[in-house]
Motif scaffolding. Structure first.
Motif, PDB file in Angstrom:
ATOM      1  N   SER A 108     -89.458  10.383 -11.721  1.00  0.00           N
ATOM      2  CA  SER A 108     -89.074   9.027 -12.119  1.00  0.00           C
ATOM      3  C   SER A 108     -88.748   9.045 -13.605  1.00  0.00           C
ATOM      4  N   LEU A 109     -87.517   8.724 -13.935  1.00  0.00           N
ATOM      5  CA  LEU A 109     -87.070   8.753 -15.324  1.00  0.00           C
ATOM      6  C   LEU A 109     -87.449   7.493 -16.082  1.00  0.00           C
ATOM      7  N   SER A 110     -87.518   6.366 -15.381  1.00  0.00           N
ATOM      8  CA  SER A 110     -87.805   5.096 -16.039  1.00  0.00           C
ATOM      9  C   SER A 110     -88.109   4.039 -14.995  1.00  0.00           C
ATOM     10  N   ASP A 111     -89.006   3.107 -15.349  1.00  0.00           N
ATOM     11  CA  ASP A 111     -89.277   1.969 -14.467  1.00  0.00           C
ATOM     12  C   ASP A 111     -88.140   0.965 -14.497  1.00  0.00           C
ATOM     13  N   LYS A 112     -87.339   1.020 -15.535  1.00  0.00           N
ATOM     14  CA  LYS A 112     -86.195   0.124 -15.687  1.00  0.00           C
ATOM     15  C   LYS A 112     -84.918   0.965 -15.705  1.00  0.00           C
ATOM     16  N   VAL A 113     -83.811   0.377 -16.160  1.00  0.00           N
ATOM     17  CA  VAL A 113     -82.575   1.152 -16.294  1.00  0.00           C
ATOM     18  C   VAL A 113     -82.815   2.232 -17.341  1.00  0.00           C
ATOM     19  N   PRO A 114     -82.531   3.483 -17.042  1.00  0.00           N
ATOM     20  CA  PRO A 114     -82.775   4.539 -18.032  1.00  0.00           C
ATOM     21  C   PRO A 114     -81.788   4.441 -19.182  1.00  0.00           C
ATOM     22  N   SER A 115     -82.224   4.850 -20.342  1.00  0.00           N
ATOM     23  CA  SER A 115     -81.312   4.866 -21.489  1.00  0.00           C
ATOM     24  C   SER A 115     -80.258   5.950 -21.315  1.00  0.00           C
ATOM     25  N   HIS A 116     -79.230   5.869 -22.104  1.00  0.00           N
ATOM     26  CA  HIS A 116     -78.166   6.880 -22.079  1.00  0.00           C
ATOM     27  C   HIS A 116     -78.752   8.264 -22.364  1.00  0.00           C
ATOM     28  N   GLU A 117     -79.665   8.318 -23.350  1.00  0.00           N
ATOM     29  CA  GLU A 117     -80.250   9.596 -23.740  1.00  0.00           C
ATOM     30  C   GLU A 117     -81.109  10.178 -22.622  1.00  0.00           C
ATOM     31  N   VAL A 118     -81.924   9.330 -22.001  1.00  0.00           N
ATOM     32  CA  VAL A 118     -82.782   9.800 -20.906  1.00  0.00           C
ATOM     33  C   VAL A 118     -81.929  10.263 -19.731  1.00  0.00           C
ATOM     34  N   THR A 119     -80.877   9.524 -19.449  1.00  0.00           N
ATOM     35  CA  THR A 119     -79.985   9.899 -18.345  1.00  0.00           C
ATOM     36  C   THR A 119     -79.354  11.256 -18.592  1.00  0.00           C
ATOM     37  N   LEU A 120     -78.813  11.462 -19.793  1.00  0.00           N
ATOM     38  CA  LEU A 120     -78.145  12.725 -20.099  1.00  0.00           C
ATOM     39  C   LEU A 120     -79.127  13.896 -20.139  1.00  0.00           C
ATOM     40  N   ALA A 121     -80.372  13.615 -20.512  1.00  0.00           N
ATOM     41  CA  ALA A 121     -81.371  14.692 -20.584  1.00  0.00           C
ATOM     42  C   ALA A 121     -81.630  15.318 -19.219  1.00  0.00           C
ATOM     43  N   ALA A 122     -81.379  14.566 -18.154  1.00  0.00           N
ATOM     44  CA  ALA A 122     -81.546  15.098 -16.796  1.00  0.00           C
ATOM     45  C   ALA A 122     -80.379  15.987 -16.379  1.00  0.00           C
ATOM     46  N   GLU A 123     -79.346  16.052 -17.203  1.00  0.00           N
ATOM     47  CA  GLU A 123     -78.163  16.881 -16.962  1.00  0.00           C
ATOM     48  C   GLU A 123     -77.520  16.600 -15.602  1.00  0.00           C
ATOM     49  N   PRO A 124     -77.223  15.339 -15.321  1.00  0.00           N
ATOM     50  CA  PRO A 124     -76.605  15.019 -14.027  1.00  0.00           C
ATOM     51  C   PRO A 124     -75.111  15.313 -14.033  1.00  0.00           C
ATOM     52  N   ASP A 125     -74.561  15.522 -12.845  1.00  0.00           N
ATOM     53  CA  ASP A 125     -73.108  15.505 -12.718  1.00  0.00           C
ATOM     54  C   ASP A 125     -72.642  14.196 -12.088  1.00  0.00           C
ATOM     55  N   LEU A 126     -73.615  13.346 -11.660  1.00  0.00           N
ATOM     56  CA  LEU A 126     -73.297  12.024 -11.127  1.00  0.00           C
ATOM     57  C   LEU A 126     -74.445  11.069 -11.403  1.00  0.00           C
ATOM     58  N   VAL A 127     -74.094   9.854 -11.824  1.00  0.00           N
ATOM     59  CA  VAL A 127     -75.048   8.748 -11.879  1.00  0.00           C
ATOM     60  C   VAL A 127     -74.674   7.796 -10.748  1.00  0.00           C
ATOM     61  N   PHE A 128     -75.589   7.607  -9.803  1.00  0.00           N
ATOM     62  CA  PHE A 128     -75.370   6.769  -8.624  1.00  0.00           C
ATOM     63  C   PHE A 128     -76.137   5.474  -8.863  1.00  0.00           C
ATOM     64  N   ALA A 129     -75.415   4.404  -9.192  1.00  0.00           N
ATOM     65  CA  ALA A 129     -76.031   3.158  -9.634  1.00  0.00           C
ATOM     66  C   ALA A 129     -76.025   2.097  -8.548  1.00  0.00           C
ATOM     67  N   GLY A 130     -77.104   1.328  -8.495  1.00  0.00           N
ATOM     68  CA  GLY A 130     -77.190   0.241  -7.529  1.00  0.00           C
ATOM     69  C   GLY A 130     -76.480  -1.012  -7.982  1.00  0.00           C
ATOM     70  N   TRP A 131     -76.359  -1.203  -9.294  1.00  0.00           N
ATOM     71  CA  TRP A 131     -75.653  -2.358  -9.854  1.00  0.00           C
ATOM     72  C   TRP A 131     -74.649  -1.883 -10.884  1.00  0.00           C
ATOM     73  N   GLU A 132     -73.541  -2.603 -11.030  1.00  0.00           N
ATOM     74  CA  GLU A 132     -72.576  -2.289 -12.087  1.00  0.00           C
ATOM     75  C   GLU A 132     -73.222  -2.368 -13.459  1.00  0.00           C
TER      76      GLU A 132
END
Length: 342
Positions: A114-138
């Motif tokens: 679990s990266l965050s209880d809320k929307v993850p920050s840009h930095e936290v998201t990138l730290a996971a090194e994803p090739d896709l962010v799959f979002a539930g809301w725009e």
């Protein structure tokens, strides 16, 4: 009113999903019902979808050269869809979950960070090194959140929003239907290169939905999501309307062309709903809503409140996703357990 019943009813709808991943529990009837993505998987292998794949997603064109392998999910709807498709090994982190996953998917979810209880920050998201962010809301994809879509793309990270959450004209489902929800499962199957698994999931859920016998008593209902001074309720074109309609309930806010809306207590009292659907969320529980309804002078005299004609539904089942069919079954079963109806 005890809320554990809804967990059992929704879990039953998810159980077949989990079994699909092991042995395949879908009916052999209409595996391709709802669209063409299942045809793309007719060769049989999980990676049989055609790439590159370009999708117009909420007005943003996204091209996948290959199936994503490192995914950050935001919101329960996206996490649970990936789990239902057997893709837990591709999830490098989840965030902003609305509650625990269904018991039938708990094992698959157990090792996911679990990266965050809320929307993850840009930095936290990138730290996971994803090739896709799959979002539930725009709104999850913003400079203040996981990162705006253009910036992510420049960094080599694709983004995809659950289509039911698109808000722009021409992209927002109007209304949301089960056919659209199932189409979205199939589109995800294409993106992740597992069209056969998605087709089986759709077939299974179509079978479950067809087996539900909706209530026929012509009951009106309030879908009470949150709020006290001015409640936030299910309106006429989103998941609440889709679920209530399939259960045989008439939504008192059905004429509002939105997914959810604010509705004054005076209007609710005037509508005098036969039953009240209570959304059970950690931040605004069903018990809290009941306490408010029964203590407020505006609502305490409502017949539905006096008779405690409450139906309870978990928040994660209220957004388009793999729990919606189970939510319909749960409402129908809870209606059958209420006294003084008909």
């Amino acid at each position: 009113m005890p809320t554990h019943r809804v967990h059992a009813h929704l879990a039953a709808g998810i159980a077949c999903v989990a079994a699909l991943l092991l042995a395949g529990c879908a009916s052999t009837g209409a595996a391709g019902a709802g669209g063409g993505p299942s045809d793309a998987g007719s060769a049989g292998s999980a990676g049989s979808a055609a790439f590159p794949l370009t999708i117009d997603n909420c007005g943003t064109e996204v091209t996948f050269e290959a199936a994503p392998e490192r995914v950050v999910t935001i919101k329960s709807s996206t996490l649970e869809l990936m789990l239902a498709l057997g893709l837990e090994d591709r999830i490098v982190g989840s965030a902003f979950s609305d509650g625990p996953v269904p018991e039938a998917l708990a094992d698959e979810a157990s090792g996911i960070e679990s990266l965050s209880d809320k929307v993850p920050s840009h930095e936290v998201t990138l730290a996971a090194e994803p090739d896709l962010v799959f979002a539930g809301w725009e709104s999850n994809l913003s400079a203040e959140g996981a990162g705006d879509r253009e910036t992510l793309a420049k960094l080599g990270v694709a983004s995809y929003v659950a289509p039911a959450a698109c808000k722009s004209e021409g992209y927002m489902p109007h209304p949301l239907t089960f056919d659209e929800v199932f189409r979205e499962f199939e589109e995800a199957g294409e993106i992740f290169g597992v069209p056969d698994v998605a087709a089986d999931l759709v077939s299974s859920q179509r079978t479950e939905l067809a087996a539900i016998e909706p209530n026929t008593e012509g009951l009106t209902a309030l879908w009470y999501s949150s709020g006290s001074d001015t409640p936030y309720v299910g309106a006429g074109i989103g998941a609440p309307q889709m679920i209530m309609q399939a259960a045989g309930l008439e939504n008192i806010a059905a004429d509002v062309e939105d997914t959810w809306t604010s509705m004054g207590w005076e209007a609710i009292v005037d509508a005098n709903p036969d039953v009240i659907v209570l959304v059970d969320a950690a931040w605004n529980t069903a018990e809290q809503k009941i306490a408010h309804l029964e203590s407020s002078a505006a609502t305490a005299a409502l017949p539905a409140v006096q008779a405690q004609r409450y139906l309870v539904i978990d928040f994660p089942a209220t957004e388009a996703g793999v729990r919606n069919v189970g939510a319909v079954a749960s409402l129908v079963e809870q209606l059958g357990e209420l006294d003084g109806l008909g």
